[in-house]
Scaffold this motif. Sequence first.
Motif, PDB file in Angstrom:
ATOM      1  N   TYR A  64     -30.930 -15.804   4.699  1.00  0.00           N
ATOM      2  CA  TYR A  64     -30.007 -15.281   3.692  1.00  0.00           C
ATOM      3  C   TYR A  64     -30.302 -15.866   2.316  1.00  0.00           C
ATOM      4  O   TYR A  64     -30.255 -15.159   1.301  1.00  0.00           O
ATOM      5  CB  TYR A  64     -28.558 -15.590   4.096  1.00  0.00           C
ATOM      6  CG  TYR A  64     -27.539 -15.105   3.096  1.00  0.00           C
ATOM      7  CD1 TYR A  64     -27.096 -13.790   3.110  1.00  0.00           C
ATOM      8  CD2 TYR A  64     -27.021 -15.967   2.121  1.00  0.00           C
ATOM      9  CE1 TYR A  64     -26.159 -13.336   2.190  1.00  0.00           C
ATOM     10  CE2 TYR A  64     -26.089 -15.524   1.199  1.00  0.00           C
ATOM     11  CZ  TYR A  64     -25.669 -14.208   1.231  1.00  0.00           C
ATOM     12  OH  TYR A  64     -24.753 -13.752   0.309  1.00  0.00           O
ATOM     13  N   LYS A 115     -24.734  -7.407  -0.759  1.00  0.00           N
ATOM     14  CA  LYS A 115     -24.949  -8.857  -0.823  1.00  0.00           C
ATOM     15  C   LYS A 115     -24.128  -9.506  -1.932  1.00  0.00           C
ATOM     16  O   LYS A 115     -23.652 -10.636  -1.797  1.00  0.00           O
ATOM     17  CB  LYS A 115     -26.431  -9.152  -1.025  1.00  0.00           C
ATOM     18  CG  LYS A 115     -26.793 -10.632  -0.937  1.00  0.00           C
ATOM     19  CD  LYS A 115     -28.285 -10.822  -0.985  1.00  0.00           C
ATOM     20  CE  LYS A 115     -28.635 -12.309  -0.864  1.00  0.00           C
ATOM     21  NZ  LYS A 115     -28.165 -13.077  -2.059  1.00  0.00           N
ATOM     22  N   LYS A 116     -23.929  -8.798  -3.050  1.00  0.00           N
ATOM     23  CA  LYS A 116     -23.190  -9.398  -4.154  1.00  0.00           C
ATOM     24  C   LYS A 116     -21.739  -9.708  -3.774  1.00  0.00           C
ATOM     25  O   LYS A 116     -21.156 -10.677  -4.279  1.00  0.00           O
ATOM     26  CB  LYS A 116     -23.232  -8.482  -5.371  1.00  0.00           C
ATOM     27  CG  LYS A 116     -22.466  -7.171  -5.204  1.00  0.00           C
ATOM     28  CD  LYS A 116     -22.461  -6.370  -6.498  1.00  0.00           C
ATOM     29  CE  LYS A 116     -21.634  -5.090  -6.362  1.00  0.00           C
ATOM     30  NZ  LYS A 116     -21.603  -4.316  -7.643  1.00  0.00           N
ATOM     31  N   GLY A 153     -21.554 -16.682   0.131  1.00  0.00           N
ATOM     32  CA  GLY A 153     -22.607 -16.346   1.075  1.00  0.00           C
ATOM     33  C   GLY A 153     -22.098 -16.310   2.507  1.00  0.00           C
ATOM     34  O   GLY A 153     -20.901 -16.504   2.777  1.00  0.00           O
ATOM     35  N   ASP A 165     -21.885 -12.855  -1.801  1.00  0.00           N
ATOM     36  CA  ASP A 165     -22.151 -13.997  -2.690  1.00  0.00           C
ATOM     37  C   ASP A 165     -20.883 -14.474  -3.366  1.00  0.00           C
ATOM     38  O   ASP A 165     -20.722 -15.674  -3.643  1.00  0.00           O
ATOM     39  CB  ASP A 165     -23.191 -13.600  -3.747  1.00  0.00           C
ATOM     40  CG  ASP A 165     -24.581 -13.428  -3.146  1.00  0.00           C
ATOM     41  OD1 ASP A 165     -24.821 -13.989  -2.054  1.00  0.00           O
ATOM     42  OD2 ASP A 165     -25.405 -12.725  -3.763  1.00  0.00           O
TER      43      ASP A 165
END
Length: 409
Positions: free
Chosen positions: A250, A340-341, A348, A344
Amino acid sequence: MLRPGRGAGGWLSSSDWLWLLLRGTFGSTGRNHTWAWNVGFLLLISAAHHNLPSTTTSFLFFPTHATFFTSPAPSSSPAVPHSSPAAPQSTPAPLPIVEVSLPAKEGSSEKSVTMTDAQVYKVLLASAILIFWSGFWVVHLIGIIYGYRRLHQRRALSVESGDQGVLGVSVLKPLVGTPMDPNLMTNLETFFTLNYPKFELLFCVQEEGDPSIMIVQQLMKKHPHVDASCFIGGLEVGVNPKINNMQPGYLAAKHELLLVSDSGLLMKEDTLTDMVAHMTPDVGIVHQMPFTCDRKGWPAILEKVYFGTGHARMYLFLGLLDALGFGVNCCTGMSCLMRKKVLDEAGGISAFGIYLAEDYFFAKYIQDRGWGIRIASQPAWQNAGICRVKTFLSRLTRMGLLPLASLSL
């Protein structure tokens, strides 16, 4: 078939109940729950029969003709003796008399009979069975209709113009090679042959001596044009071993979308394209309905029947509720495409290492921030080479207990 009787459920004989139960249990295909409707309906009949109000009117019942006759009223005039001697005649057998209740006349001093506790419980039980039966078939029909529309309406994604304007995908593949899956190389190679212009493969292995490392290295040499990396060792960030294994991959992911995919899955060339096509601007997660590939053996048949019937019905029904805005979370972690943002922003995937059911909390976190969840057109093709009944039952138990275990943390 229905016969009058006395006592609890006496309106039906034992043969009536047995016939209807067997008919519902061993009926034709598509009537697996007919017994529930039969039992509920007959309980209502029985309760209604025992609750008929009483009356003083009597009737004669002839079982041979199944006809009711009123008994004649006694004459008010005195009997006149017969002058001639009566001829000898055979005495007929007395007719059986059955008391049948009729509604009491208005103004009568008689009161209607109230329902006993047993009859009340019988009505409640019958109502519960009928409600369950009706609700089950509503869910069943909705699942079939939504599955037909969802699983047979693939969306096209223009990828001929190259990778410009196409969202990149980082594919996380957590691997465990003990025991060794005989289908592992076949399954992993389908990821190297995906027809998608912008993706990377991130293989994550916990142990250095894992035999799956050699398979990954062989595939990387066979397909040098594919952007692929292998991470060994993992990082401990919580109690979830899968999160610990995927953490190095990741951290190295470089694309906008993240696909978490289990090692036992087989991908078609257009599967990733189909999943990205469902990632519309208002969607945060695209997941696949679990299904299985054709494999030999009784355990494989058991898995295919389960994931193609009961599990698929509820999965599609809950997916429709989420698509309609009811906020239902039915996401599975075996094949899950996420932004993914958004992960994050939570810190994460390490932020979800405290949970054992990480897939549920992935979806919950993204859903709570206003993103939608959608089911892809293609199912997740499970193709594990090791298939046993005991392993399958243990898996079902774990699937049921993981959310409870995570909530208790």
